[in-house]
Scaffold this motif. Structure first.
Motif, short mmCIF file in Angstrom:
data_model
loop_
_atom_site.label_atom_id
_atom_site.label_comp_id
_atom_site.label_asym_id
_atom_site.label_seq_id
_atom_site.Cartn_x
_atom_site.Cartn_y
_atom_site.Cartn_z
N GLU A 81 -100.48 16.84 -32.25
CA GLU A 81 -100.03 17.41 -30.98
C GLU A 81 -101.15 17.42 -29.94
O GLU A 81 -102.27 17.85 -30.22
CB GLU A 81 -99.51 18.82 -31.21
CG GLU A 81 -98.26 18.83 -32.08
CD GLU A 81 -97.38 20.02 -31.81
OE1 GLU A 81 -96.31 19.83 -31.20
OE2 GLU A 81 -97.79 21.13 -32.17
N LYS A 89 -98.14 11.05 -23.91
CA LYS A 89 -97.30 12.25 -24.00
C LYS A 89 -98.20 13.49 -23.94
O LYS A 89 -99.42 13.41 -24.11
CB LYS A 89 -96.52 12.29 -25.31
CG LYS A 89 -97.42 12.47 -26.53
CD LYS A 89 -96.72 13.09 -27.74
CE LYS A 89 -97.70 13.34 -28.87
NZ LYS A 89 -97.20 14.07 -29.99
N ASP A 124 -97.82 17.57 -25.51
CA ASP A 124 -96.97 18.51 -26.25
C ASP A 124 -97.08 19.94 -25.73
O ASP A 124 -96.10 20.67 -25.71
CB ASP A 124 -97.35 18.48 -27.74
CG ASP A 124 -97.14 17.10 -28.34
OD1 ASP A 124 -95.97 16.70 -28.48
OD2 ASP A 124 -98.14 16.42 -28.63
N LEU A 133 -94.60 15.76 -20.72
CA LEU A 133 -94.04 16.78 -21.62
C LEU A 133 -92.67 16.32 -22.14
O LEU A 133 -92.30 16.61 -23.28
CB LEU A 133 -93.93 18.12 -20.88
CG LEU A 133 -95.27 18.85 -20.68
CD1 LEU A 133 -95.18 19.84 -19.53
CD2 LEU A 133 -95.72 19.56 -21.95
N SER A 153 -92.62 14.56 -25.40
CA SER A 153 -92.87 15.31 -26.64
C SER A 153 -91.55 15.69 -27.30
O SER A 153 -90.55 15.90 -26.61
CB SER A 153 -93.66 16.57 -26.30
OG SER A 153 -93.71 17.43 -27.42
N THR A 154 -91.58 15.84 -28.62
CA THR A 154 -90.36 16.29 -29.31
C THR A 154 -90.22 17.82 -29.26
O THR A 154 -89.16 18.36 -29.50
CB THR A 154 -90.37 15.85 -30.79
OG1 THR A 154 -91.61 16.28 -31.36
CG2 THR A 154 -90.22 14.35 -30.92
N PRO A 190 -91.85 20.19 -26.48
CA PRO A 190 -92.76 20.53 -25.39
C PRO A 190 -92.82 22.03 -25.09
O PRO A 190 -91.78 22.70 -25.09
CB PRO A 190 -92.17 19.77 -24.20
CG PRO A 190 -90.73 19.58 -24.53
CD PRO A 190 -90.62 19.52 -26.02
#
Ligand SMILES: NC(=O)c1ccc[n+]([C@@H]2O[C@H](COP(=O)([O-])OP(=O)(O)OC[C@H]3O[C@@H](n4cnc5c(N)ncnc54)[C@H](OP(=O)(O)O)[C@@H]3O)[C@@H](O)[C@H]2O)c1
Length: 264
Positions: free
Chosen positions: A7, A86, A88, A130, A133-134, A136
């Motif tokens: 992350e 990305k 997180d 963000l 991200s899976t 965020p």
């Protein structure tokens, strides 16, 4: 064996106080790649060196970021896009309690710029990252001094504390947090005109928190010392880690502290 780093977390104002300690505790977990934001390259390099000397298992990089600078905000967004693709976790931590300025107008402008406008523009610039991200999360480090309810409640410790520039800029920051929660946290996209809902929205929704760390040892002001009753940054950040790590997810979109919540 090296830890699995998964992350990416950006912390603003991470060369000092609470932000520095958040960087330490994230690195100690070993599963975060910390982007240590600092407006001063000199102070940022010193903080980076100190954290690297502790042999923690996460990964750390220095990011030059003055939240008052549109150029810095744009450069940071570009850097993260190109290097990581990305983001997180965004921790909007940087703030000033005693803003610089020759006049009261200038001091108010500085407070609003650092404590509200800058974090808002930074967040907007980082929303596309963000969204990649899976899971965020945006953690806005506010202050109990920014609760209007506490300002008006005579029995609150915040009733007598002065400092209009800090308090009002944190109120603005709180509203920014509420707007981010509604606009990007509920899956109803409004700011950019895009409206999505259903499963797609759930996948893109950000968890947005407004967090008061409480009275803590730091460089925020002359009273942020143990002898005045401030608790250690280590203790404060243990509770912030709970928010970052999903243990306070039921409090998403609320104004919270280590053991509960505040009126806005
Ligand atoms: N400590 C408390 O008792 C307490 C209580 C309630 C809320 N808070 C909140 O906790 C957060 C962290 O504060 P702290 O107590 O850890 O204070 P701190 O030690 O003074 O840390 C504040 C950080 O913000 C940075 N900063 C200031 N202006 C900036 C700018 N224009 N751009 C980027 N970074 C900037 C500072 O950089 P420099 O080192 O270059 O100045 C420093 O790294 C703040 O949001 C504060 O309002 C603290």
């Amino acid at each position: 064996m090296s830890a699995i780093v998964k992350e990416i977390a950006l912390i603003t104002g991470a060369n000092s106080g609470i932000g520095f300690e958040i960087a330490h505790q994230l690195l100690a977990k070993g599963t975060y790649h910390v982007l240590l934001g600092s407006r001063s390259t000199q102070k940022g390099s010193a903080a980076l060196q100190e954290l690297q000397s502790r042999n923690l298992s996460g990964v750390i990089e220095l990011v030059h970021l003055d939240v008052q600078s549109d150029e810095h905000i744009s450069e940071v967004a570009t850097f993260i896009t190109q290097k990581h693709g990305k983001l997180d976790i965004l921790i909007n931590n940087a703030a000033v309690a005693i803003p610089e300025g020759a006049t009261e107008r200038e001091r108010l402008q500085t407070a609003f710029n650092v404590n509200a406008t800058g974090p808002y523009l930074l967040t907007k610039a980082l929303i596309p990252l963000l969204r990649k991200s899976t899971n965020p999360r945006i953690v806005n480090i506010s202050s109990g001094a920014g609760s209007i309810g506490r300002r008006l409640f005579a029995e609150s410790p915040m009733y007598r504390i002065q400092g209009v520039s800090y308090r009002t800029s944190k109120v603005a920051f709180n509203m920014i947090t509420a707007c981010l929660h509604v606009e990007f946290g509920l899956g109803i996209e409004q700011s950019d005109g895009e409206k999505i809902d259903g499963e797609e929205a759930k996948g893109k929704a950000m968890k947005v928190f407004c967090y008061d760390p409480g009275f803590t040892v730091s460089n925020l002001g002359p009273h942020n010392k143990k002898e005045f009753g401030a608790r250690s940054a280590e203790e404060t950040v243990v509770s912030i880690m709970e928010v970052i790590e999903g243990k306070r997810d039921e409090d998403v979109g609320k104004f919270i502290h280590n053991s509960g919540g505040y009126p806005w």
